[in-house]
Enzyme design. Structure first.
Site, mmCIF file in Angstrom:
data_model
loop_
_atom_site.group_PDB
_atom_site.id
_atom_site.type_symbol
_atom_site.label_atom_id
_atom_site.label_comp_id
_atom_site.label_asym_id
_atom_site.label_seq_id
_atom_site.Cartn_x
_atom_site.Cartn_y
_atom_site.Cartn_z
ATOM 1 N N HIS A 229 0.852 -1.188 0.000
ATOM 2 C CA HIS A 229 0.000 0.000 0.000
ATOM 3 C C HIS A 229 0.887 1.238 0.000
ATOM 4 O O HIS A 229 2.107 1.148 0.168
ATOM 5 C CB HIS A 229 -0.891 0.026 1.244
ATOM 6 N N ASP A 231 1.094 5.114 2.012
ATOM 7 C CA ASP A 231 0.540 5.835 3.158
ATOM 8 C C ASP A 231 -0.283 7.007 2.631
ATOM 9 O O ASP A 231 0.064 7.619 1.624
ATOM 10 C CB ASP A 231 1.655 6.329 4.076
ATOM 11 N N ARG A 297 9.265 -9.506 14.622
ATOM 12 C CA ARG A 297 9.715 -8.180 14.196
ATOM 13 C C ARG A 297 8.751 -7.146 14.752
ATOM 14 O O ARG A 297 7.537 -7.362 14.793
ATOM 15 C CB ARG A 297 9.768 -8.099 12.666
#
EC number: 1.14.11.15
Length: 370
Positions: A229, A231, A297
């Site tokens: 995607h 932002d 992570r």
């Protein structure tokens, strides 16, 4: 700790720790349509992710090149204390290690922007992502986090204190980077100081923080931590742990570039509204997060954008004699366009692009207005 039976049946919760395989609900097709290359620059090739050092007298030039070519860069010399960054990472890890029953107290409800759960973008897709997230507004940090820690004990106070200090540092850094971006557009320092719109942006820019936990995965080739995607806002700072996983998409040929995990560095992503603000001179970056078999992570996205009522259109200083490429939109209006784009496969930025000189002349007056 075993998962309570009522949670194991809750569609909003998935026990990643207990997973021995990737279920079909979390299996994504087409993850390997494009090659993945190393972005550390070890081979000296064109895929080294750009690095901007804010201490460098030529930092604005480096920002311009990176924002025009990549839409992202690694930021060093930012001045945020390394011990604070380590404390932020530790606090995030501790929060996601809470029992599921406690995290579910703060679950994000439909229509809400803040709270615990899957990434907000996940509602547009039929498949689930291999991650947990928590979103909050720094302005409402203490009230938002009372959902997670209703008794407001030591863990709550410590987490809030760490995040408030981080927010203060990052908000100041955002103002410095905004100025650097404007200099990168070709303005001198004196011109930046005189630009009324720059002061409006700096004074009204709002922040949102999104925390991510990407658990280790039994079959990372089938799962995805965060779908590809762009932002939506102005720009984003990404603080990531020393486990690589963020990837940027590059054309010619199409490929994914893995951003190296550099101690003390942050990643900066240009957002869609900043592409509009700069009339396309700086472009947003298509990115995703992948998972791995061996390590969890953690990352934190610090998102900057305009207030909801503010219209964003190309800066006059960015036009350089060319017509405006985008019409004026508020952030909520643009999010509505993105929703349509996700469901139709179209480009949200193309949906707000303009082509007539008359439209362009009208929209450049709307840069940042109520």
């Amino acid at each position: 700790m075993p998962t309570p039976s009522h949670l194991s049946k809750d569609p909003r919760y998935f026990d990643f720790r207990a997973a021995r395989r990737v279920p079909e609900t979390h299996a994504w097709p087409g993850l390997h349509d494009h090659p993945v290359v190393d972005g550390s620059g070890a081979g000296g090739g064109p895929d080294a992710v750009p690095v901007v050092d804010m201490r460098d007298p030529c930092a604005a030039e480096a920002v311009a090149l990176a924002a025009q070519d990549w839409g992202a860069f690694l930021l060093e010399g930012h001045g945020v204390p390394l011990e604070l960054l380590a404390g932020v990472e530790a606090a995030i890890g501790g929060m996601f290690a809470l029992p599921a029953s406690e995290k579910m107290r703060a679950v994000r409800r439909p229509g809400d922007s803040c709270g615990y759960g899957s990434p907000p973008i996940s509602s547009f897709f039929s498949k689930c992502m291999w991650s947990e997230g928590y979103t909050f507004s720094p302005a409402n940090l203490r009230s938002d986090l009372r959902k997670l820690w209703p008794k407001a004990g030591h863990d709550y106070r410590h987490f809030c204190a760490v995040m408030e200090e981080f927010h203060r540092e990052m908000r100041a850094l955002a103002d410095k980077l905004l100025e650097l971006f404007l200099v990168a557009l070709g303005l001198t320092g004196e011109q930046v100081a005189a630009v009324e719109s720059e002061h409006k942006i700096a004074e009204t820019m709002t922040a949102t923080m999104h925390l991510n936990w990407y658990p280790k995965c039994p079959d990372p080739k089938r799962a995805l931590g965060l779908i590809a995607h762009t932002d939506s806002g102005f720009f984003t700072f990404v603080l990531q742990s020393l486990v690589p996983g963020l990837q940027l998409f590059r054309h010619g040929p199409d490929r994914w570039v893995t951003v190296p995990a550099v101690p003390g560095a942050m990643v900066v992503n240009v957002g869609d509204l900043f592409q509009i603000l700069t009339n396309g001179r700086f472009h947003s970056v298509y990115h995703r997060a992948v998972v791995n078999r061996d390590s969890d992570r953690i990352s934190l996205g610090y998102f900057l954008g305009p207030p909801a009522h503010v219209k964003v259109a190309p800066l006059r200083e960015a036009l350089a004699g060319t017509p405006a490429a985008y019409r004026a939109v508020t952030w909520p209006e643009y999010m509505g366009v993105r929703k349509k784009a996700f469901t139709t496969g179209a480009s949200a930025l193309k949906m707000v692009a303009i082509s007539t000189d008359n439209d362009a002349a009208n929209d450049t007056d709307d840069l940042i207005s109520s």
